[in-house]
Design an enzyme around this catalytic site. Structure first.
Site, PDB file in Angstrom:
ATOM      1  N   TRP A   1      29.978  38.535  46.327  1.00  0.00           N
ATOM      2  CA  TRP A   1      30.546  38.259  45.039  1.00  0.00           C
ATOM      3  C   TRP A   1      29.435  37.573  44.332  1.00  0.00           C
ATOM      4  CZ3 TRP A   1      34.620  40.643  43.929  1.00  0.00           C
ATOM      5  CH2 TRP A   1      35.741  40.847  44.611  1.00  0.00           C
TER       6      TRP A   1
ATOM      7  N   ASP B   1      31.966  30.043  40.659  1.00  0.00           N
ATOM      8  CA  ASP B   1      32.794  30.835  40.924  1.00  0.00           C
ATOM      9  C   ASP B   1      33.762  30.264  42.221  1.00  0.00           C
ATOM     10  OD1 ASP B   1      34.772  32.747  41.687  1.00  0.00           O
ATOM     11  OD2 ASP B   1      33.358  34.372  42.101  1.00  0.00           O
TER      12      ASP B   1
ATOM     13  N   LYS C   1      44.041  33.527  45.396  1.00  0.00           N
ATOM     14  CA  LYS C   1      43.742  33.137  46.703  1.00  0.00           C
ATOM     15  C   LYS C   1      44.263  31.740  46.940  1.00  0.00           C
ATOM     16  CE  LYS C   1      40.621  36.392  46.031  1.00  0.00           C
ATOM     17  NZ  LYS C   1      39.388  36.529  45.708  1.00  0.00           N
TER      18      LYS C   1
HETATM   19  C1  LIG Z   1      38.431  37.363  45.029  1.00  0.00           C
HETATM   20  C2  LIG Z   1      37.133  37.061  44.483  1.00  0.00           C
HETATM   21  C3  LIG Z   1      36.700  37.553  43.286  1.00  0.00           C
HETATM   22  C4  LIG Z   1      37.305  38.572  42.678  1.00  0.00           C
HETATM   23  O1  LIG Z   1      38.523  38.335  42.047  1.00  0.00           O
HETATM   24  P1  LIG Z   1      39.383  39.444  40.879  1.00  0.00           P
HETATM   25  O2  LIG Z   1      40.414  38.644  40.521  1.00  0.00           O
HETATM   26  O3  LIG Z   1      39.656  40.662  41.749  1.00  0.00           O
HETATM   27  O4  LIG Z   1      38.500  39.882  39.957  1.00  0.00           O
HETATM   28  C5  LIG Z   1      35.679  37.093  42.631  1.00  0.00           C
HETATM   29  N1  LIG Z   1      34.974  35.967  43.442  1.00  0.00           N
HETATM   30  C6  LIG Z   1      35.146  35.567  44.456  1.00  0.00           C
HETATM   31  C7  LIG Z   1      34.638  34.364  45.145  1.00  0.00           C
HETATM   32  C8  LIG Z   1      36.451  35.956  45.000  1.00  0.00           C
HETATM   33  O5  LIG Z   1      36.908  35.209  46.280  1.00  0.00           O
END
Ligand SMILES: *Cc1c(COP(=O)(O)O)cnc(C)c1O
Length: 358
Positions: free
Chosen positions: A103, A171, A195
């Site tokens: 990520w 993030d 999540k």
């Molecule tokens: C799931 C996730 C993403 C991607 O999320 P999207 O909504 O599919 O763009 C980015 N960063 C992390 C840490 C994630 O767990």
């Protein structure tokens, strides 16, 4: 008897059952208004009140200081990878990025059209995070970006980097709301909702006010933090159904006792699962113990030939979505807030039983 199911999906992930039940009860006729919440104007006073209450509750949960704005956006974390430099880079040529896995690497790649993503730590594939002294930070950077929890490998920072006067950006897609947070350590926090927060379609951004007003002039309105903040995230139609569901998750979290209580449960779940892995000769987790994720527990089997059988038998036992990310394989149990301790205990019993049989 109806079969019991346990959902370990990494995302979109499990939501609290009581939230889903309430949504079901209210679906056709929200607040006695004769329509569903997703069939009414986002400017209707009732929806505006929902939106406001959601923000108040989120602020309570995270203790968000007043000089931070909360935005309810769309596009997921992946959109934020590009929206971030559009909004924060200003005239500065570069921003610092910590690379700890898939990520953070995607965030780095998305930065390319806007400026230089300078690597302040290159820990891709290392199964551990850089130590504080290994961070090579540029005091001139526009911001420092990192991913506190790499959802795919199950790797987590056990500290918040100190970036001095350079804004820290995180993030937090897979950790926001799993544990208390010192928001004032950060310039900006973002997270896709699917999540730990709600369904897919909603993206939260928490941004310190002094970082607004720097967007490139060509930034489209819906992607411009400053314009969205000025319009309470309603510059265009927001994801109303996802917002409504997230609002119920916030209420649920407060009913559970808030984030310290939730964090205790999350620690317990993670401890039980890692103990099971560590006490076995069949299951292997390769992450440095201090960097193990509390949300995403990854493991492989000592005998890879057994993995397909393991997954099939787990599914048959109602233990769902243990397959690891397609980029890395193996297994991953995501144990977000809405996954009860009982689900983890069921998984552990299954793992022990599977090991005895093989
Ligand atoms: C799931 C996730 C993403 C991607 O999320 P999207 O909504 O599919 O763009 C980015 N960063 C992390 C840490 C994630 O767990």
């Amino acid at each position: 008897m109806q079969q019991q199911y346990y959902n370990f999906c990494a995302g979109p992930a499990a939501l609290p059952t009581t939230v889903l039940q309430r949504a079901q009860d209210e679906l056709l006729n929200w607040q006695g208004r004769g329509v569903s919440v997703m069939e009414m104007s986002h400017r209707h006073p009732a929806f505006m009140e929902l939106a406001e209450t959601a923000e108040i509750n989120l602020r309570r949960l995270l203790n968000i200081p007043n000089h931070y704005k909360v935005l309810f956006l769309q596009g997921g974390a992946t959109t934020q990878f590009a929206v971030l430099p559009m909004n924060l880079l200003a005239d500065l040529a570069s921003a610092d990025y910590l690379d700890t896995g898939i990520w953070s690497a995607k965030a780095i790649a998305a930065m390319a059209p806007f400026g230089q993503a300078r690597l302040a730590a290159n820990f891709a594939g290392k199964n551990q995070v850089p130590s504080k002294t290994q961070l090579q930070l540029d005091p001139q950077a526009a911001y420092v970006h990192y991913c506190p929890n790499e959802t795919i490998s199950g790797l987590a920072f056990d500290y918040v980097p100190d970036t001095g006067s350079v804004p820290l950006v995180a993030d937090m897609s897979s950790v926001l709301l799993s544990t208390p947070l010192e928001v004032n350590r950060f310039g900006l926090i973002y997270a896709g909702a699917q999540k730990n927060i709600g369904p897919a379609g909603l993206t939260l951004v928490i941004v310190r006010e002094d970082l607004l007003g720097r967007a490139r002039p060509e930034t489209p309105g819906p992607l411009n933090y400053t314009l969205q903040a000025a319009q309470n995230s309603m510059l265009n139609t927001p994801p109303t159904l996802a917002w409504y569901l997230a609002a119920m998750v916030f209420e649920w979290l407060l009913e559970q006792g808030g984030l310290s209580t939730i964090a205790e449960q999350n620690q317990l779940k993670a401890r039980l699962l890692y103990e099971q892995i560590d006490s076995s000769t069949l299951y292997i987790n390769t992450i440095k113990p201090t960097c193990r994720s509390m949300m995403n527990v990854t493991f492989t089997l000592d005998n890879p030939d057994l993995e397909i059988l393991f997954l099939a038998q787990a599914e048959a036992a109602g233990i769902l979505s243990l397959k690891g990310h397609r980029a890395v394989g193996g297994m991953r149990a995501s144990i977000y807030n809405a996954v009860p301790v009982a689900a983890v205990k069921t998984l552990i019993e299954f793992m022990a039983d599977f090991e005895r049989r093989h």
